[in-house]
Design a protein around this motif. Structure first.
Motif, PDB file in Angstrom:
ATOM      1  N   ALA A 811      41.663  54.279 116.797  1.00  0.00           N
ATOM      2  CA  ALA A 811      42.387  54.432 116.674  1.00  0.00           C
ATOM      3  C   ALA A 811      42.548  54.608 115.677  1.00  0.00           C
ATOM      4  O   ALA A 811      43.051  55.230 114.331  1.00  0.00           O
ATOM      5  N   GLY A 812      41.818  53.429 114.938  1.00  0.00           N
ATOM      6  CA  GLY A 812      42.151  52.512 113.713  1.00  0.00           C
ATOM      7  C   GLY A 812      41.192  53.410 112.100  1.00  0.00           C
ATOM      8  O   GLY A 812      41.612  53.372 111.502  1.00  0.00           O
ATOM      9  N   PHE A 813      40.550  53.855 112.667  1.00  0.00           N
ATOM     10  CA  PHE A 813      39.592  54.963 112.150  1.00  0.00           C
ATOM     11  C   PHE A 813      40.160  56.131 112.318  1.00  0.00           C
ATOM     12  O   PHE A 813      40.423  56.291 111.086  1.00  0.00           O
ATOM     13  N   ARG A 814      40.818  56.367 113.429  1.00  0.00           N
ATOM     14  CA  ARG A 814      41.760  58.122 113.199  1.00  0.00           C
ATOM     15  C   ARG A 814      42.560  57.270 111.683  1.00  0.00           C
ATOM     16  O   ARG A 814      42.964  58.117 111.182  1.00  0.00           O
ATOM     17  N   LEU A 815      43.263  56.236 111.596  1.00  0.00           N
ATOM     18  CA  LEU A 815      44.510  55.787 110.979  1.00  0.00           C
ATOM     19  C   LEU A 815      43.360  55.750 109.556  1.00  0.00           C
ATOM     20  O   LEU A 815      44.908  56.127 108.347  1.00  0.00           O
ATOM     21  N   ASN A 816      42.565  55.925 109.298  1.00  0.00           N
ATOM     22  CA  ASN A 816      41.878  55.537 108.196  1.00  0.00           C
ATOM     23  C   ASN A 816      41.088  56.921 107.298  1.00  0.00           C
ATOM     24  O   ASN A 816      40.320  57.432 107.980  1.00  0.00           O
ATOM     25  N   PRO A 817      42.083  57.297 106.618  1.00  0.00           N
ATOM     26  CA  PRO A 817      40.931  58.763 105.594  1.00  0.00           C
ATOM     27  C   PRO A 817      39.254  58.313 105.254  1.00  0.00           C
ATOM     28  O   PRO A 817      38.460  59.507 106.084  1.00  0.00           O
ATOM     29  N   LYS A 818      39.082  57.431 105.408  1.00  0.00           N
ATOM     30  CA  LYS A 818      38.067  56.977 104.523  1.00  0.00           C
ATOM     31  C   LYS A 818      36.804  57.239 105.757  1.00  0.00           C
ATOM     32  O   LYS A 818      35.350  57.458 106.171  1.00  0.00           O
TER      33      LYS A 818
END
Length: 911
Positions: A811-818
């Motif tokens: 979920a952290g990756f999903r929240l991070n556009p980069k």
């Protein structure tokens, strides 16, 4: 690649057990060996022979479970027959075994089947599994079951279908220093001795077992016998074994005056965080008894909090189980969202003691009779009696209702009542339709007939099917009896048909013309998908001559279209209170007038009305029914709103647009400017402190505004949060980080920091002071901006994160556009390993859906299809089809509305 509703199985006998033999009682003995991480035991199943039969067919999953010999006894047989496990014909796909008999058992007789078994205590979060905890620097284990929906068969041979209820006497064999738990209270416990005169089946079996393996007899074993249960389905049988401790309380039944003990169990290091969950359990139980006029039937109710669980919580009768995040919070430093979550989960699971346990759906196709009711009763109607200040009825709209409509707007949706031909399908229907849409249509029915009469009907339904099973028609009969209304006429299509309607409204001379069509997120429904006519309570709000709101709840639309007399010169609105499970499409000029009225300080439109408008708008824009610029204009008109739930809906609408155009930096920069203009002033007005005695609304509003402004990159807000976290890093004192801002302080520290902040957050993730802090930290790691830290997060995910928590790091990756696509690609690169780790769980399909549904292009859709076409996706095929639909709908929205959004932003997004 899209899909429609799953096909209906032609022949239920292909996936349902035959009913010529039915269990009536199980004597179940389980020995737990935590040192060697395995279990063994035996079961004696008492059977009624309903029809002449020469076969015994039951459920068993022999993937890891090893069966001993089967002994069949019956008064109809001259002697017992002994069968080695090799005599069984195994159907691995349907998880069934067939024992062919040498002679026929005649109808009307009885039999017993005794089977020995053994298996590993794997880290599977299914069946009987092990959970890990840290004690004095060492990893220790305890064991617990998760049988819902179809995992009892992983542990012992049984008739693992909800209709085939039986009573259970559970006997647990454990080390003398362990605490055994089950559905019922223990009635006897004694240390086993080979010289004991105890001649019970369990004692004899244990003596023989220990004699055959003396190395397991180094520490004394004890035998704990639990009271016999009422008739119940196998999926709510439960047992556990470990070094548990507890806190306790009791409640007094308002119906009988009887006092029942209540406990929350967990490991000693966590028990201090369990008080709130215990208080909620104690306080909701009397309300359930009064509302349903049915006393809780068991002699005790416990909750066991575990550190590894595939589901948030499980409603085992008499012993609820669930995750730490579902039941624990720090009494001195708990944010409001954590309190609301724990209260909702606990009340939801207690609701199941009636919906699911006392009265159980006949088959999984009507699981909504369990989950929809538990969601509505447990999280709204009953919980509101404890916490009226939380405004749960209004919050339901932007939570349960909107989530349900978003999922149900897909071509690949499914009806609430959907055929379940195998275990793979059963696991997949525990989604927003079985929970949230079901709760929403039941809420709509409740408001239409009146809540008091609705609850009276529910009480009649429960009483008519106490300790039995039911189908939808049984519920409608109960509510019909209490109301005198033809309930099936109204409700059948809401439950049995796929999708929901959009009601199109046009002003005509003397009134309005309304028309219903199925709503799809991709636009107008093709003819073949637009055949259903729903009975829609229109609930029309108009304005009286003295300027007061008047609501007509009696008007229904049960034809394709009709004209309704109405004074259109005054404000009006359909779906007053956002009670109905549908969206409303107005002409542009009418929507403008409604928005103007909604923006007034003394608007005739209620809080619920404004939430509904803000939820409908982006969904209608995504489908191409209105311009997306119209959504932005609506939000802009309401930007002075001060109620939390309105502001929350505004923030959510903006986030739905930003999360779709996340790869279009020119657009997201201007949308973030709009977010800063709307939410930063709220932050300046409310500040960062949470004074004692302030309203719940202001407390939530502050948190939401700070969250939105921080993600929009407001420099002052980001600096305040990162400064507070920096002070914590320097001193170890987190007292200047209010509990409600802990999550955002952690996230902003990682997003705007470097190695030092990342390491500090990782330390929280590894050893969290509270469950909510741990989850915040795991998500936060994915917000790091450097390639090095992203790779480190991935390594941590693959090697150190508990299976139940994998979704939080993704979920952290999903929240991070980069790193959105990085997260997707790394999931695919490691898919085989992760799929093996999560085999059989619901967690795998949730991760698949969660990390892919933010993708927004046809190329992304094609890549996903190409990847998953090489994999066995049978266990999450429905979720995958829904994900494909989501990606394509987002891509279509971008193609349709990019120019429109740019034009609006160029005119309005000004510094």
């Amino acid at each position: 690649m899209t899909g429609s509703a799953p096909p209906t199985a032609e022949d239920p006998s292909k996936y349902r057990l035959p009913t010529d033999v039915k269990p009536t009682h199980y004597d179940l003995t389980i020995r737990t060996d935590l040192e060697n991480l395995k279990f063994d035991g035996f079961v004696i199943v008492h059977l009624n022979i309903v029809k002449d039969t020469s076969t015994i067919e039951f459920n068993v999953n022999v993937t890891e479970l090893h069966l001993g010999e089967l002994i069949l006894s019956s008064p109809a047989l001259e002697t017992s027959s002994v069968h080695p496990a090799s005599d069984l014909k195994i159907d691995a796909k349907q998880e069934r075994a067939i024992l062919a008999l040498s002679s026929t058992l005649p109808a009307g007789t009885t039999a017993t089947m005794k089977v020995g078994f053994e298996g590993p205590l794997a880290a599977s979060m299914l069946g009987y599994y092990r959970s890990a905890w840290e004690h004095e620097g060492q990893t220790k284990h305890y064991s617990v079951t998760q049988f819902g929906p179809t995992a009892a068969r992983r542990v012992f041979p049984c008739w693992d279908e909800p209709l085939l209820k039986a009573t259970f006497t559970v006997v647990l064999v454990s080390r003398e220093n362990m605490v055994p738990l089950s559905n019922m209270p223990s009635v006897n416990e004694e240390i086993h001795s080979p010289d004991s005169k105890d001649e019970s089946d369990t004692a004899s079996w244990l003596t023989a077992t220990l004699a055959a393996a003396p190395d397991t007899d180094t520490v004394p074993w004890k035998i704990t016998t639990f009271a016999m249960t009422p008739p119940m389905s196998t999926y709510i049988v439960v047992f556990a074994n470990g070094p548990f401790t507890f806190i306790e309380d009791s409640y007094k039944s308002p119906l009988s005056g009887k006092s029942r003990p209540l406990r929350v169990y967990t490991t000693p290091d966590l028990i201090h965080q369990a008080r709130f969950a215990l208080d909620v359990m104690r306080d909701v139980l009397p309300h359930y008894e009064r509302v349903f006029d049915i006393e809780y039937p068991l002699p005790k109710l416990d909750t066991l909090v575990v550190t590894d669980s595939d589901v948030s919580a499980m409603e085992n009768w008499g012993l609820i189980t669930g995750r730490t995040s579902a039941f624990l919070l720090d009494p001195k430093k708990a944010d409001l969202s954590a309190r609301k979550h724990v209260a909702a989960v606990q009340s939801h699971e207690v609701a199941h003691m009636w919906f699911g346990n006392i009265t159980t759906m006949a088959w999984w196709d009507t699981v909504y009779l369990n989950e929809g009711f538990a969601s509505l009763m447990g999280e709204i109607i009953i919980l509101d009696k404890l916490f009226p200040e939380w405004n749960l009825h209004a919050e339901f709209i932007s939570g349960r209702l909107n989530n349900a409509l978003n999922l149900d707007a897909k071509l690949s949706s499914h009806p609430i009542e959907v055929e379940c031909p195998d275990a793979n399908m059963i696991n997949q229907i525990f989604d927003a339709l079985s929970y949230s849409k079901a709760a929403s249509v039941l809420r709509m029915l409740s408001r239409y007939v009146g809540e008091e009469r609705f609850l009276k009907g529910v009480s009649l339904y429960l009483k008519d099917h106490r300790f039995g099973n039911s189908v939808s028609e049984d519920l409608w009969a109960g509510v019909g009896k209490a109301t005198g209304i033809d309930i099936p006429k109204m409700m059948d299509n809401w439950v049995k048909k796929i999708g929901f309607p959009v009601v199109t409204v046009k002003d005509v001379e003397g009134g309005i013309h309304v028309r219903q069509d199925r709503f799809l997120e991709t636009g107008a429904a093709p003819v073949e998908h637009n055949e259903t006519i729903w009975t829609i309570p229109l609930s029309i709000l108009t304005v009286s001559t003295d300027g007061k709101a008047v609501i007509d709840s009696g008007v229904v639309l049960d034809t394709r279209e009709k004209t309704i007399l109405l004074d259109t010169s005054k404000p009006y609105k359909l779906n007053a209170g956002s009670i109905g499970v549908y969206r409303v499409l107005y002409a542009n000029d009418r929507l403008e007038k409604i928005a103007d009225e909604a923006a007034k300080k003394a608007s005739v439109f209620s809080l619920e009305d404004r939430i509904g408008l803000l939820n409908d708008a982006p969904a209608l824009a995504k489908a191409g029914c209105i311009k997306t610029s119209g959504v932005l204009s609506l939000i802009y008109k309401l930007r002075e709103a001060s109620e939390f739930l309105v502001v929350d809906s505004m923030a959510g609408s903006l986030e739905s647009i930003i999360s779709t155009w996340w790869e279009h930096e020119d657009i997201t920069e201007k949308l973030n400017l709009i977010r800063r203009q709307i939410f930063a002033p709220i932050v300046k007005r409310l500040g960062y402190e949470y004074p004692d005695g302030e309203s719940v609304d202001d407390r939530q509003l502050r948190t939401r505004a700070i969250t939105a402004a921080a993600f929009a990159g407001d420099k002052d807000v980001v600096k305040e949060l990162t400064d507070r976290f920096a002070y914590f890093m320097k001193t170890g004192d987190n007292s200047n980080i209010p509990a409600d801002l802990e999550r955002m302080a952690i996230w902003m520290a990682v997003q705007h920091g470097g190695r030092a902040e990342y390491d500090a957050v990782k330390a929280i993730a590894i050893k969290p002071p509270t469950p909510s802090a741990g989850i915040s930290a795991m998500i936060g790691l994915g917000l790091a901006q450097s390639d090095e830290l992203a790779d480190e997060t991935l390594n941590y995910l693959l090697n150190d994160v508990r299976d139940q928590d994998l979704i939080f790091v993704f979920a952290g990756f999903r929240l991070n556009p980069k790193f959105v696509k990085y997260g997707c690609q790394k999931f695919r690169d490691n898919y085989d390993v992760l799929a093996k780790r999560l085999s059989g769980t619901m967690t795998l399909q949730r991760i698949v859906q969660h990390i892919h549904e933010t993708l927004s292009s046809k190329a992304d859709h094609e890549d996903a299809c190409n990847f998953f076409n090489t994999k066995d996706t049978s266990k999450f095929s429905m979720a995958l089809q829904q994900t494909y639909d989501t990606i394509l709908a987002r891509a279509a929205w971008i193609a349709r509305s990019t120019a429109d959004i740019k034009e609006w932003l160029d005119a309005n997004a000004l510094e």
